[in-house]
Design an enzyme around this catalytic site. Structure first.
Site, PDB file in Angstrom:
ATOM      1  N   MET A  17       5.594  -3.218   7.685  1.00 27.12           N
ATOM      2  CA  MET A  17       6.458  -2.797   6.584  1.00 27.12           C
ATOM      3  C   MET A  17       5.783  -2.995   5.229  1.00 27.12           C
ATOM      4  SD  MET A  17       9.351  -1.283   6.931  1.00 27.12           S
ATOM      5  CE  MET A  17      10.044  -1.680   5.317  1.00 27.12           C
ATOM      6  N   SER A  18       5.083  -4.104   5.054  1.00 29.28           N
ATOM      7  CA  SER A  18       4.436  -4.361   3.760  1.00 29.28           C
ATOM      8  C   SER A  18       3.329  -3.347   3.506  1.00 29.28           C
ATOM      9  CB  SER A  18       3.889  -5.782   3.711  1.00 29.28           C
ATOM     10  OG  SER A  18       2.884  -5.987   4.686  1.00 29.28           O
TER      11      SER A  18
ATOM     12  N   HIS B 226       9.060 -12.028   3.654  1.00 27.29           N
ATOM     13  CA  HIS B 226       9.214 -11.952   5.114  1.00 27.29           C
ATOM     14  C   HIS B 226      10.673 -11.659   5.487  1.00 27.29           C
ATOM     15  CE1 HIS B 226       5.902 -12.599   7.876  1.00 27.29           C
ATOM     16  NE2 HIS B 226       6.767 -12.952   8.828  1.00 27.29           N
TER      17      HIS B 226
ATOM     18  N   ASP C 265      10.713  -9.348  12.721  1.00 20.78           N
ATOM     19  CA  ASP C 265       9.519  -8.676  13.254  1.00 20.78           C
ATOM     20  C   ASP C 265       9.133  -7.517  12.334  1.00 20.78           C
ATOM     21  OD1 ASP C 265       9.481 -10.091  15.878  1.00 20.78           O
ATOM     22  OD2 ASP C 265      11.364  -9.016  16.168  1.00 20.78           O
TER      23      ASP C 265
END
Length: 338
Positions: free
Chosen positions: A192-193, A183, A187
């Site tokens: 993104m992952s 993480h 935000d």
């Protein structure tokens, strides 16, 4: 599971679904739409097509539209990195995070200092997932853990068997699990992952996986289960099965749309007594006759099907010389060859 994946992917590729006109563009639009929907966006695929291709705004909240536009830019840049086989680094990841949050990010003032999610800065505060949810890594440890993630991923990309499609997908899902568990940002961690996952798949020549919004609850649950056990197996199993199911659904839809033996009123549908057509193909032909200037977007709206499905039927009509395009995409029109 491995054999099921291989057989499904091989059938998908053998049917040439990935060779349809504008396949990559429409597939990317689907990835973006579902990824932002996981985060609460209500913008549909057709609305995104209008937004991306024509710059036509929808009646959805501006923040949601900007979220989709930003993610599109981030994906386009990520694929440039993937084509060049660029090594993953904190700088590269933060540059992509900046694109993801470019127009919807915020500036934070914390004890650790000021930072901006719109600039892709790593978080300088501690976060948890929802009220009473999992607490993530302390912010002071994020840079070191993210660097270790990049080192691990770069090493794995070099040694993974490029011919083992199951291992390639496993690597991409494992990367998704690891980065979202770190993480790194305040935000945009989910987007993104999934972007990193698709970037790895794209680099390896795999069909990028889509986390469908309809499976949001199961997706989050599988991630939570894996994080609780501190083991990625549950999450990887879900992602593998979900990807196979998505591909199989596309295969079934493709076969149905190209089926030439549809029955209507007890008789096979045909044109000129020779070529058999599906009912949807005939509907598209009729709509083009009625309005030679009709656009693909309007056909999608009239028929209630996605752009890639419409394109399959148009390709079929063009291949058999039933229709031809006069002029360009803008200002042109169709001609029906009786």
């Amino acid at each position: 599971m491995k054999q099921n994946l291989i057989e499904t992917v091989n059938e998908y590729l053998s049917l040439g679904i990935n060779q349809q006109l504008d396949y990559e563009k429409f597939y990317l639009y689907s990835i973006i739409t579902h990824s932002t929907a996981i985060e609460g966006s209500t913008v549909t695929e057709i609305e995104n097509q209008l937004l991306f291709d024509e710059g036509i705004s929808t009646n959805k909240p501006m923040a949601e539209q900007l979220m989709n536009l930003d993610l599109k830019k981030a994906y386009e840049q990520s694929f440039i990195y993937a084509k060049s086989h660029a090594d993953f680094s904190i700088e590269l990841l933060c540059s992509l995070a900046a694109l993801v949050m470019q127009n919807t990010g915020s500036t934070y003032k914390t004890i650790g200092g000021d930072f901006s999610s719109a600039k892709g800065d790593l978080r300088l505060l501690n976060v948890s997932a929802g009220r009473g949810g999992k607490s993530y890594l302390a912010w002071q440890k994020v840079p070191d853990r993210l660097q270790k993630f990049c080192d691990w991923l770069n090493a794995e990309r070099k040694v993974v068997d490029k011919n083992d499609i199951h291992k390639l997908y496993e690597l991409s899902f494992e990367a998704h699990y690891r980065i979202v568990s770190i993480h790194p940002w305040a935000d945009g961690n989910g987007r993104m992952s999934r972007l990193v996952m698709n970037m790895i798949q794209y680099e390896a020549g795999c069909i990028p996986s889509i986390v469908k919004k309809e499976k949001r609850a199961e997706y989050i649950q599988s991630l939570a289960q894996s994080q609780e056990k501190d083991a990625s197996k549950d999450f990887i199993d879900f992602m593998m099965n979900h990807h196979v199911d998505n591909l199989q659904k596309q295969i079934d839809e493709y076969k149905a749309s190209m089926e030439s033996d549809d029955i209507k009123g007890g008789q096979k549908i045909s044109v000129g007594g020779q070529k058999k057509w599906s009912e949807t193909t005939l509907k598209i032909l009729e709509l083009i006759k009625q309005n030679p200037k009709i656009s693909r977007k309007e056909l999608c709206s009239e028929l209630g099907i996605n752009p890639s499905a419409v394109q399959k039927h148009i390709d079929k009509l063009k291949e058999t010389k039933m229709i031809e395009r006069l002029g360009g995409a803008k200002g042109g029109e169709w001609r029906v060859n009786e």
